[in-house]
Design a protein around this motif. Structure first.
Motif, PDB file in Angstrom:
ATOM      1  N   PHE A  24       0.822  -1.201   0.000  1.00 49.07           N
ATOM      2  CA  PHE A  24       0.000   0.000   0.000  1.00 49.07           C
ATOM      3  C   PHE A  24       0.858   1.253   0.000  1.00 49.07           C
ATOM      4  O   PHE A  24       1.888   1.304   0.675  1.00 49.07           O
ATOM      5  CB  PHE A  24      -0.866   0.064   1.268  1.00 49.07           C
ATOM      6  CG  PHE A  24      -1.851  -1.043   1.420  1.00 49.07           C
ATOM      7  CD1 PHE A  24      -3.101  -0.981   0.820  1.00 49.07           C
ATOM      8  CD2 PHE A  24      -1.561  -2.155   2.195  1.00 49.07           C
ATOM      9  CE1 PHE A  24      -4.033  -1.996   0.977  1.00 49.07           C
ATOM     10  CE2 PHE A  24      -2.480  -3.179   2.362  1.00 49.07           C
ATOM     11  CZ  PHE A  24      -3.715  -3.096   1.760  1.00 49.07           C
ATOM     12  N   ASP A  25       0.395   2.273  -0.691  1.00 45.74           N
ATOM     13  CA  ASP A  25       0.891   3.615  -0.463  1.00 45.74           C
ATOM     14  C   ASP A  25       0.362   4.028   0.908  1.00 45.74           C
ATOM     15  O   ASP A  25      -0.672   3.525   1.356  1.00 45.74           O
ATOM     16  CB  ASP A  25       0.355   4.541  -1.566  1.00 45.74           C
ATOM     17  CG  ASP A  25       0.656   5.995  -1.287  1.00 45.74           C
ATOM     18  OD1 ASP A  25       1.840   6.336  -1.093  1.00 45.74           O
ATOM     19  OD2 ASP A  25      -0.302   6.784  -1.230  1.00 45.74           O
ATOM     20  N   THR A  29      -3.965   6.772   0.901  1.00 48.30           N
ATOM     21  CA  THR A  29      -4.436   5.421   0.610  1.00 48.30           C
ATOM     22  C   THR A  29      -4.850   4.715   1.902  1.00 48.30           C
ATOM     23  O   THR A  29      -5.984   4.279   2.031  1.00 48.30           O
ATOM     24  CB  THR A  29      -3.356   4.602  -0.129  1.00 48.30           C
ATOM     25  OG1 THR A  29      -3.011   5.285  -1.344  1.00 48.30           O
ATOM     26  CG2 THR A  29      -3.845   3.211  -0.471  1.00 48.30           C
ATOM     27  N   SER A  67       6.233   4.121   0.669  1.00 51.93           N
ATOM     28  CA  SER A  67       5.810   5.516   0.717  1.00 51.93           C
ATOM     29  C   SER A  67       6.955   6.472   0.412  1.00 51.93           C
ATOM     30  O   SER A  67       8.061   6.305   0.935  1.00 51.93           O
ATOM     31  CB  SER A  67       5.268   5.801   2.131  1.00 51.93           C
ATOM     32  OG  SER A  67       4.861   7.128   2.273  1.00 51.93           O
ATOM     33  N   LYS A 114       9.112   6.429  -5.727  1.00 56.82           N
ATOM     34  CA  LYS A 114       8.077   6.086  -6.715  1.00 56.82           C
ATOM     35  C   LYS A 114       7.918   7.264  -7.672  1.00 56.82           C
ATOM     36  O   LYS A 114       7.939   8.398  -7.229  1.00 56.82           O
ATOM     37  CB  LYS A 114       6.749   5.788  -6.003  1.00 56.82           C
ATOM     38  CG  LYS A 114       6.794   4.567  -5.102  1.00 56.82           C
ATOM     39  CD  LYS A 114       5.471   4.307  -4.399  1.00 56.82           C
ATOM     40  CE  LYS A 114       5.169   5.381  -3.372  1.00 56.82           C
ATOM     41  NZ  LYS A 114       3.903   5.150  -2.653  1.00 56.82           N
ATOM     42  N   GLY A 138      -2.539   2.266  -4.594  1.00 54.42           N
ATOM     43  CA  GLY A 138      -2.223   3.652  -4.294  1.00 54.42           C
ATOM     44  C   GLY A 138      -3.233   4.599  -4.879  1.00 54.42           C
ATOM     45  O   GLY A 138      -4.185   4.185  -5.541  1.00 54.42           O
ATOM     46  N   ASP A 139      -2.983   5.885  -4.654  1.00 56.45           N
ATOM     47  CA  ASP A 139      -3.941   6.916  -5.056  1.00 56.45           C
ATOM     48  C   ASP A 139      -3.453   7.824  -6.173  1.00 56.45           C
ATOM     49  O   ASP A 139      -4.189   8.709  -6.601  1.00 56.45           O
ATOM     50  CB  ASP A 139      -4.349   7.760  -3.844  1.00 56.45           C
ATOM     51  CG  ASP A 139      -3.183   8.541  -3.251  1.00 56.45           C
ATOM     52  OD1 ASP A 139      -2.048   8.019  -3.222  1.00 56.45           O
ATOM     53  OD2 ASP A 139      -3.414   9.680  -2.795  1.00 56.45           O
ATOM     54  N   ASP A 143       2.343   5.610  -7.850  1.00 57.57           N
ATOM     55  CA  ASP A 143       2.187   4.301  -7.219  1.00 57.57           C
ATOM     56  C   ASP A 143       2.081   3.207  -8.279  1.00 57.57           C
ATOM     57  O   ASP A 143       2.729   2.163  -8.184  1.00 57.57           O
ATOM     58  CB  ASP A 143       0.949   4.277  -6.315  1.00 57.57           C
ATOM     59  CG  ASP A 143       1.010   5.321  -5.217  1.00 57.57           C
ATOM     60  OD1 ASP A 143       2.081   5.449  -4.587  1.00 57.57           O
ATOM     61  OD2 ASP A 143      -0.009   6.005  -4.991  1.00 57.57           O
TER      62      ASP A 143
END
Length: 190
Positions: A24-25, A29, A67, A114, A138-139, A143
């Motif tokens: 996950f981010d 997120t 992240s 990223k 991610g958002d 990502d």
């Protein structure tokens, strides 16, 4: 989950690739995006975040967070600040297997920021997962770019900060985090 634009396809009747890890981010997120947050008291889980991690844990899928934290490189945060925020988020989430972050500003040209693949590849190694069996959620486009560069799959969960063109180019989107995870698990995840 929905496909947005041209995306990966699989032959009819072919099983989906197994997912052994979901990365996950963090900001936008899993937790509310508070720019350059160094205060654990300001950490707020986004709706469905804890349930999504619980579903993955229950299904035996490893979890990680990857992240960008450029505030460190810009002198706005310390590594200790980021670790405290991560620890608070980890406690609220019930425990994530690995937390990795890039401390560099965008102009550093590092491999870990990223959309470059470094964080995803390191997380996959630490989790004992092949990058192709990882999914990054991610958002933003960075990502998904990191996922693609590492050979992983990506799912975009748009929010108010996600640009419309990022949504249009995303191979896979989901309306929220819980739907994204349920889709990866092949249904409702219950």
């Amino acid at each position: 989950m929905t496909a947005a634009g041209p995306g990966p396809t699989r032959p009819s009747g072919a099983p989906p690739r197994a997912v052994t890890a979901v990365l996950f981010d963090r900001d936008g997120t899993l937790i509310a995006d508070v720019p350059y947050n160094g205060d654990p008291e300001r950490v707020r889980l986004l709706p469905g975040a804890r349930q999504a991690v619980d579903l993955l844990r229950g299904a035996g899928v490893a979890t990680g967070v990857v992240s960008n934290q450029s505030g460190i490189g810009r002198g706005l945060l310390t590594h200790a600040d980021v670790r405290r925020v991560n620890a608070r988020a980890d406690a609220l989430l019930g425990g994530v297997d690995v937390w990795l972050y890039c401390p560099h500003p965008p102009e550093a040209g590092c491999d870990c920021r990223k959309p470059r693949p470094g964080l995803v590849l390191r997380a996959a190694r630490r989790l004992g997962s092949a990058p192709g069996a990882c999914v990054v959620i991610g958002d933003i486009a960075a990502d998904l770019g990191a996922a693609r560069a590492a050979g992983a799959r990506g799912v975009l969960v748009p929010n108010a900060a996600t640009r419309p063109e990022e949504v249009a180019r995303a191979p896979v989107t989901a309306p929220d985090l819980l739907c994204a995870v349920r889709g990866l698990l092949g249904g409702d995840g219950s």
